[in-house]
Design a protein around this motif. Structure first.
Motif, PDB file in Angstrom:
ATOM      1  N   VAL A  62      -1.492   4.659  14.021  1.00 37.12           N
ATOM      2  CA  VAL A  62      -0.247   4.369  13.316  1.00 37.12           C
ATOM      3  C   VAL A  62      -0.443   4.694  11.848  1.00 37.12           C
ATOM      4  N   LEU A  63       0.455   5.504  11.311  1.00 45.98           N
ATOM      5  CA  LEU A  63       0.376   5.917   9.916  1.00 45.98           C
ATOM      6  C   LEU A  63       1.636   5.457   9.191  1.00 45.98           C
ATOM      7  N   ARG A  64       1.442   4.746   8.102  1.00 42.79           N
ATOM      8  CA  ARG A  64       2.557   4.391   7.221  1.00 42.79           C
ATOM      9  C   ARG A  64       2.221   4.922   5.844  1.00 42.79           C
ATOM     10  N   VAL A  65       3.163   5.661   5.272  1.00 38.16           N
ATOM     11  CA  VAL A  65       2.871   6.268   3.981  1.00 38.16           C
ATOM     12  C   VAL A  65       4.157   6.383   3.172  1.00 38.16           C
ATOM     13  N   ALA A  72       0.817  -1.214   0.000  1.00 38.82           N
ATOM     14  CA  ALA A  72       0.000   0.000   0.000  1.00 38.82           C
ATOM     15  C   ALA A  72       0.852   1.265   0.000  1.00 38.82           C
ATOM     16  N   ASP A  73       0.314   2.328  -0.589  1.00 36.49           N
ATOM     17  CA  ASP A  73       0.924   3.642  -0.489  1.00 36.49           C
ATOM     18  C   ASP A  73       0.596   4.275   0.860  1.00 36.49           C
ATOM     19  N   LEU A  74      -0.551   3.897   1.413  1.00 33.77           N
ATOM     20  CA  LEU A  74      -0.994   4.455   2.692  1.00 33.77           C
ATOM     21  C   LEU A  74      -1.551   3.342   3.561  1.00 33.77           C
ATOM     22  N   GLU A  75      -1.125   3.313   4.810  1.00 30.44           N
ATOM     23  CA  GLU A  75      -1.724   2.408   5.798  1.00 30.44           C
ATOM     24  C   GLU A  75      -1.964   3.225   7.062  1.00 30.44           C
ATOM     25  N   LEU A  76      -3.193   3.259   7.485  1.00 32.72           N
ATOM     26  CA  LEU A  76      -3.547   4.045   8.667  1.00 32.72           C
ATOM     27  C   LEU A  76      -4.328   3.136   9.615  1.00 32.72           C
ATOM     28  N   THR A  77      -3.815   2.967  10.820  1.00 37.15           N
ATOM     29  CA  THR A  77      -4.503   2.164  11.830  1.00 37.15           C
ATOM     30  C   THR A  77      -4.989   3.089  12.936  1.00 37.15           C
ATOM     31  N   LEU A  78      -6.280   3.001  13.219  1.00 37.48           N
ATOM     32  CA  LEU A  78      -6.907   3.922  14.163  1.00 37.48           C
ATOM     33  C   LEU A  78      -7.744   3.131  15.155  1.00 37.48           C
TER      34      LEU A  78
END
Lengths: 205, 125
Positions: free
Chosen positions: B8-11, A74-80
């Motif tokens: 957690v942010l991965r970009v 992925a270009d973006l992974e956001l865990t919330l």
């Protein structure tokens, strides 16, 4: 965007009746969505007279069998945390992607509404007895962008119609606003909603 | 950092990271009830870190602590956090990161490390 709801007359009470406008709009969106999927996959078409909830569950069951595993990095992974305020953070992440990619207008609005709906479903339904994660993954591939919203809950199950269950517009709305929706929800979870949007030319946004 | 917040942010690095991280830091900072000037400070600190981060992918952990916004960048290679702080130094000002953040520390978890900063609702000193 190839599907859409007709404008709703001013003063209409949405969800007023199971036989009312909202229910018909939901059913019409499902039918349009499933007919398009039927053309692509060969799956059977929804019977227009079939009750919406039953049609939704049948389509969901078919998707459980048809969706392949997600393998693309992925270009973006956001865990919330799956809380209401996290939907705002997810929407801001989308705005950031749009800033970088030069997206705006109707296209960005459609992205935000569809992804917000998927995130809201996780917040409202995924974890009945506590907190859990809400994961948003996105990538651009060719002329399309895909977002995947995942939870670690126990999967989607039939439930009684209650006030807390909402209008049931979420999945049809996602289907109407995106070019492709896939729902993967094996028994016991997790649930994954994958939405793909064709990126329009800048003058069409 | 509050484990319950767990954002957690991965970009992917580059323009995408610049835009997405700034937006997400702003949103979480607002939830931490940072005033406008402190939100701007948080954005500048984040920009300074990203400017000197030499990686294909950015990973940031964010949370709202009792005093404001906390974020941790990493995992980084050993010594990389110190290098980022050093590279953000400007003549007569010192490190932008240390200047604008209220607390800067390095969490080490062999062999990795995390560059952590806290931006409080009210600036210290």
């Amino acid at each position: 965007m190839t599907l859409g709801f007709k404008p709703i007359p001013r003063g209409t009470r949405i969800g007023q009746s199971r036989e009312g406008l909202a229910d018909r709009a939901v059913q019409a969106a499902w039918v349009r969505y499933h007919r398009r999927r039927a053309r692509e996959t060969g799956l059977p078409t929804v019977n227009r007279s079939e009750p919406t909830s039953r049609a939704s569950l049948r389509i969901l069951a078919e998707h459980r069998r048809s969706v392949p595993e997600l393998t693309r990095p992925a270009d973006l992974e956001l865990t919330l945390p799956a809380r209401a305020e996290s939907v705002t953070v997810a929407r801001q992440a989308l705005s950031g992607i749009a800033d970088a990619m030069g997206w705006d207008g109707t296209f960005l609005a459609d992205l935000k509404i569809a992804v917000s709906e998927a995130c809201s479903n996780v917040v409202m339904h995924a974890y009945e007895d506590g907190d859990g994660p809400l994961e948003l993954t996105g990538w651009v591939e060719g002329e399309a962008v895909t977002f995947v919203v995942t939870d670690r809950g126990s999967g989607i199950s039939p439930r009684l119609q209650t006030r807390a269950a909402g209008l049931g517009l979420g999945l049809p709305l996602m289907a109407a606003l995106s070019d492709e929706v896939e729902v993967r929800s094996p028994p016991g979870g997790p649930t994954e909603v994958r939405m793909t949007f064709r990126i329009p030319a800048p003058e069409q946004m | 950092m509050s484990a319950a917040d767990g954002i957690v942010l991965r970009v992917a690095s580059g323009p995408l990271a610049d835009a997405v991280v700034r937006r997400v830091v702003g949103a979480v900072g607002a939830q931490a009830e940072l005033p406008i000037d402190r939100l701007q400070d948080a954005g500048l600190v984040t920009d300074a870190i990203l400017d000197h981060l030499d990686r294909d992918q950015v990973q940031i952990r964010l949370g709202t602590g009792t005093k404001g916004l906390e974020l941790a960048v990493g995992p980084l290679a050993g010594g990389e956090a110190d290098r980022i702080i050093d590279r953000s130094r400007m003549p007569d000002l010192g490190s932008i990161i240390e200047r604008l953040a209220d607390r800067v520390w390095i969490e080490r978890s062999d062999p990795d490390e995390f560059l952590c900063v806290e931006v409080r609702r009210t600036a210290q000193g």
